[in-house]
Design a protein around this motif. Structure first.
Motif, PDB file in Angstrom:
ATOM      1  N   SER A 263     -14.678  -1.137  -9.250  1.00 55.81           N
ATOM      2  CA  SER A 263     -15.035  -2.347  -8.500  1.00 55.81           C
ATOM      3  C   SER A 263     -14.093  -3.494  -8.864  1.00 55.81           C
ATOM      4  N   PRO A 264     -13.915  -4.445  -7.951  1.00 58.90           N
ATOM      5  CA  PRO A 264     -13.068  -5.603  -8.268  1.00 58.90           C
ATOM      6  C   PRO A 264     -13.519  -6.349  -9.515  1.00 58.90           C
ATOM      7  N   THR A 265     -14.818  -6.408  -9.720  1.00 65.91           N
ATOM      8  CA  THR A 265     -15.344  -7.104 -10.907  1.00 65.91           C
ATOM      9  C   THR A 265     -14.897  -6.425 -12.182  1.00 65.91           C
ATOM     10  N   ALA A 266     -14.970  -5.085 -12.207  1.00 67.78           N
ATOM     11  CA  ALA A 266     -14.582  -4.340 -13.406  1.00 67.78           C
ATOM     12  C   ALA A 266     -13.071  -4.335 -13.605  1.00 67.78           C
ATOM     13  N   LEU A 267     -12.324  -4.424 -12.511  1.00 69.39           N
ATOM     14  CA  LEU A 267     -10.859  -4.426 -12.615  1.00 69.39           C
ATOM     15  C   LEU A 267     -10.297  -5.784 -13.005  1.00 69.39           C
ATOM     16  N   GLN A 268     -11.029  -6.841 -12.701  1.00 71.11           N
ATOM     17  CA  GLN A 268     -10.516  -8.188 -12.945  1.00 71.11           C
ATOM     18  C   GLN A 268     -10.114  -8.361 -14.408  1.00 71.11           C
ATOM     19  N   GLY A 269      -8.910  -8.863 -14.626  1.00 72.65           N
ATOM     20  CA  GLY A 269      -8.414  -9.106 -15.978  1.00 72.65           C
ATOM     21  C   GLY A 269      -7.668  -7.942 -16.587  1.00 72.65           C
ATOM     22  N   LEU A 270      -7.687  -6.788 -15.928  1.00 74.97           N
ATOM     23  CA  LEU A 270      -6.929  -5.650 -16.440  1.00 74.97           C
ATOM     24  C   LEU A 270      -5.438  -5.977 -16.442  1.00 74.97           C
ATOM     25  N   GLY A 271      -4.795  -5.752 -17.561  1.00 78.08           N
ATOM     26  CA  GLY A 271      -3.352  -5.940 -17.639  1.00 78.08           C
ATOM     27  C   GLY A 271      -2.641  -4.615 -17.395  1.00 78.08           C
ATOM     28  N   ILE A 272      -1.501  -4.655 -16.727  1.00 80.17           N
ATOM     29  CA  ILE A 272      -0.697  -3.456 -16.499  1.00 80.17           C
ATOM     30  C   ILE A 272       0.770  -3.813 -16.749  1.00 80.17           C
ATOM     31  N   SER A 273       1.418  -3.055 -17.623  1.00 80.49           N
ATOM     32  CA  SER A 273       2.852  -3.261 -17.839  1.00 80.49           C
ATOM     33  C   SER A 273       3.615  -2.623 -16.688  1.00 80.49           C
ATOM     34  N   GLN A 274       4.724  -3.252 -16.301  1.00 73.45           N
ATOM     35  CA  GLN A 274       5.532  -2.771 -15.173  1.00 73.45           C
ATOM     36  C   GLN A 274       6.991  -2.665 -15.606  1.00 73.45           C
ATOM     37  N   VAL A 275       7.704  -1.715 -14.983  1.00 74.33           N
ATOM     38  CA  VAL A 275       9.082  -1.470 -15.405  1.00 74.33           C
ATOM     39  C   VAL A 275      10.088  -1.639 -14.267  1.00 74.33           C
ATOM     40  N   VAL A 276       9.625  -2.122 -13.127  1.00 72.18           N
ATOM     41  CA  VAL A 276      10.514  -2.514 -12.029  1.00 72.18           C
ATOM     42  C   VAL A 276      10.021  -3.860 -11.514  1.00 72.18           C
ATOM     43  N   PRO A 277      10.842  -4.562 -10.728  1.00 72.37           N
ATOM     44  CA  PRO A 277      10.444  -5.909 -10.288  1.00 72.37           C
ATOM     45  C   PRO A 277       9.167  -5.928  -9.455  1.00 72.37           C
ATOM     46  N   PHE A 278       8.489  -7.052  -9.505  1.00 78.77           N
ATOM     47  CA  PHE A 278       7.261  -7.313  -8.749  1.00 78.77           C
ATOM     48  C   PHE A 278       7.558  -7.154  -7.258  1.00 78.77           C
ATOM     49  N   PRO A 279       6.951  -6.156  -6.584  1.00 81.72           N
ATOM     50  CA  PRO A 279       7.341  -5.856  -5.205  1.00 81.72           C
ATOM     51  C   PRO A 279       6.668  -6.712  -4.137  1.00 81.72           C
ATOM     52  N   TYR A 280       5.701  -7.536  -4.533  1.00 80.80           N
ATOM     53  CA  TYR A 280       4.871  -8.249  -3.564  1.00 80.80           C
ATOM     54  C   TYR A 280       5.408  -9.623  -3.197  1.00 80.80           C
ATOM     55  N   SER A 281       6.381 -10.104  -3.928  1.00 77.40           N
ATOM     56  CA  SER A 281       6.939 -11.436  -3.683  1.00 77.40           C
ATOM     57  C   SER A 281       8.456 -11.352  -3.761  1.00 77.40           C
ATOM     58  N   ALA A 282       9.147 -11.823  -2.725  1.00 71.53           N
ATOM     59  CA  ALA A 282      10.601 -11.660  -2.635  1.00 71.53           C
ATOM     60  C   ALA A 282      11.334 -12.719  -3.452  1.00 71.53           C
ATOM     61  N   THR A 283      11.098 -12.708  -4.756  1.00 70.59           N
ATOM     62  CA  THR A 283      11.758 -13.664  -5.635  1.00 70.59           C
ATOM     63  C   THR A 283      13.178 -13.230  -5.977  1.00 70.59           C
ATOM     64  N   LEU A 284      13.514 -11.966  -5.745  1.00 75.56           N
ATOM     65  CA  LEU A 284      14.871 -11.453  -5.947  1.00 75.56           C
ATOM     66  C   LEU A 284      15.407 -10.938  -4.612  1.00 75.56           C
ATOM     67  N   PRO A 285      16.722 -11.029  -4.381  1.00 77.42           N
ATOM     68  CA  PRO A 285      17.300 -10.405  -3.182  1.00 77.42           C
ATOM     69  C   PRO A 285      16.960  -8.914  -3.084  1.00 77.42           C
ATOM     70  N   LEU A 286      16.918  -8.233  -4.236  1.00 80.28           N
ATOM     71  CA  LEU A 286      16.550  -6.816  -4.253  1.00 80.28           C
ATOM     72  C   LEU A 286      15.190  -6.602  -3.607  1.00 80.28           C
ATOM     73  N   VAL A 287      14.211  -7.423  -3.973  1.00 79.49           N
ATOM     74  CA  VAL A 287      12.857  -7.271  -3.438  1.00 79.49           C
ATOM     75  C   VAL A 287      12.817  -7.631  -1.957  1.00 79.49           C
ATOM     76  N   ALA A 288      13.569  -8.649  -1.563  1.00 86.20           N
ATOM     77  CA  ALA A 288      13.632  -9.005  -0.142  1.00 86.20           C
ATOM     78  C   ALA A 288      14.208  -7.847   0.678  1.00 86.20           C
ATOM     79  N   ASP A 289      15.251  -7.191   0.145  1.00 85.34           N
ATOM     80  CA  ASP A 289      15.841  -6.037   0.831  1.00 85.34           C
ATOM     81  C   ASP A 289      14.840  -4.889   0.931  1.00 85.34           C
ATOM     82  N   TYR A 290      14.126  -4.654  -0.169  1.00 83.04           N
ATOM     83  CA  TYR A 290      13.112  -3.594  -0.190  1.00 83.04           C
ATOM     84  C   TYR A 290      12.020  -3.864   0.846  1.00 83.04           C
ATOM     85  N   GLN A 291      11.536  -5.107   0.884  1.00 82.56           N
ATOM     86  CA  GLN A 291      10.469  -5.449   1.832  1.00 82.56           C
ATOM     87  C   GLN A 291      10.943  -5.293   3.276  1.00 82.56           C
TER      88      GLN A 291
END
Length: 376
Positions: A263-291
């Protein structure tokens, strides 16, 4: 008669050379399209596909060759990964592999010596295991940080939050053991206490004993060295059992799969380490190209870390293919990959050389919001 025969031979040779000049470049991928890791595997395959589609559509392929992307399902089963790899190695048209998944699966290929007599390279493996990096594995070119670096980033972060007691939940296999050893080292370095080492069996979501052990140990932070299905089950049962602690997963657990079980309530606050750029926001040209590629070649499919990773794998491979000559071979692709040096992948630095096949050590930490989406 002799002149006619000679002319026919030359014509045939010219036709053969023309056909060879425009032959497809075949790259192959074994990935879990089904089974417990199916979400990640499908994402890796789709991410690679959209970039190959983009190159074929906008550039006519690579040096006049269309890129053909052959994908075989391995279901996250070691024997299937081995079978697929053997078929790819035996096919002379395959010049490179990309986007393989799973520590045990990839490790088994080298235990069996499948790459001992071929220069076939693997660009991007979805595993951060140290044993595939040190000593240098000549066949693999890594685009992601190691599990050691992921776990160390998590422990460093929670130590800054005042954590003193850490528990690790890990899969009973080399992947899980690698994460556990990384946690032991990171905790020891900061004089923290590792209060529980809770394990569960591979290919199951039976985490009841792990939940019991962790709850009883009363940790401040729990690190989940797990893929998505067992991680989701642990989170759900841990909260149901009254567990109170920061929860962190590695990049092997994706929020899309977790949100289908938890549930969203149980998931809230869960941390997850990531090893590639954040894909949801085009802060890099790479991500903009991907999107942009996702919108064009996978319209309606949500962005994700797994498709981002697959896209990056394919993009680096294409860079090497362009340097590998008019008719790329396995050997020329390997040489081109090692000759990439320091490259800028749309604002994302990578570095490859004959003595360095680990292109990036980037780790980012994300957190699940109250709506179930990821934030940085």
């Amino acid at each position: 008669m002799r002149l006619k025969a000679c002319s026919s031979l030359l014509l045939g040779l010219a036709f053969a050379l023309a056909s060879q000049a425009h032959a497809d470049i075949v790259v192959a991928q074994s990935a879990p399209l089904t089974g417990e890791a199916g979400g990640a595997g499908r994402g890796l395959a789709l991410g690679a596909k959209i970039y190959f589609d983009h190159v074929n559509a906008t550039e006519g392929g690579v040096n006049g060759h269309k890129v053909v992307h052959v994908v075989k399902d391995d279901g996250y089963q070691i024997e299937s990964t081995v079978r697929n790899a053997k078929e790819f190695i035996a096919d002379p048209r395959v010049v490179a592999l990309t986007g393989l998944y799973g520590t045990d699966n990839v490790t088994e290929l080298f235990k069996q010596g499948l790459f001992d007599n071929t220069p076939l390279s693997i660009v991007g493996v979805s595993t951060g295991a140290k044993l595939l990096r040190e000593p240098l594995n000549p066949s693999i070119f890594h685009l992601r940080a190691s599990y050691i670096e992921e776990v160390d980033a998590i422990v460093r972060h929670v130590a800054g939050l005042g954590t003193k007691r850490i528990a690790v939940v890990y899969e009973d296999n080399p992947f899980g053991e690698a994460g556990l050893r990384a946690a032991e080292d990171a905790v020891k370095k900061r004089n923290l206490a590792l209060v529980a080492r809770a394990t569960y069996q591979q290919h199951t979501t039976d985490v009841r004993d792990a939940v019991k052990d962790v709850v009883e140990s009363q940790p401040d932070t729990v690190i989940l060295v797990a893929i998505t299905p067992p991680a989701a089950e642990f989170i759900k049962q841990f909260h149901a059992a009254g567990g109170r602690a920061y929860l962190f997963g590695l990049s092997t657990a994706n929020v899309e799969g977790l949100s289908k079980v938890v549930s969203p309530t149980a998931l809230q606050g869960l941390g997850i380490s990531q090893v590639v750029p954040f894909p949801y926001s085009a802060t890099l040209p790479l991500v903009a190209d991907y999107q942009a590629a996702m919108k064009t070649y996978a319209k309606g499919t949500p962005y994700s870390y797994s498709t981002m990773e697959g896209y990056m794998n394919a993009r680096v491979l294409v860079m090497a293919l362009k340097k590998a000559g008019n008719t790329p071979t396995r050997a020329s692709v390997r040489q081109a990959l090692e000759g990439l040096g320091q490259i800028n992948l749309g604002g994302y630095p990578l570095n490859f050389s004959p003595t360095n096949h680990v292109g990036s050590r980037f780790v980012d930490l994300t957190v699940v919001s109250r709506t179930g989406s990821l934030m940085r």
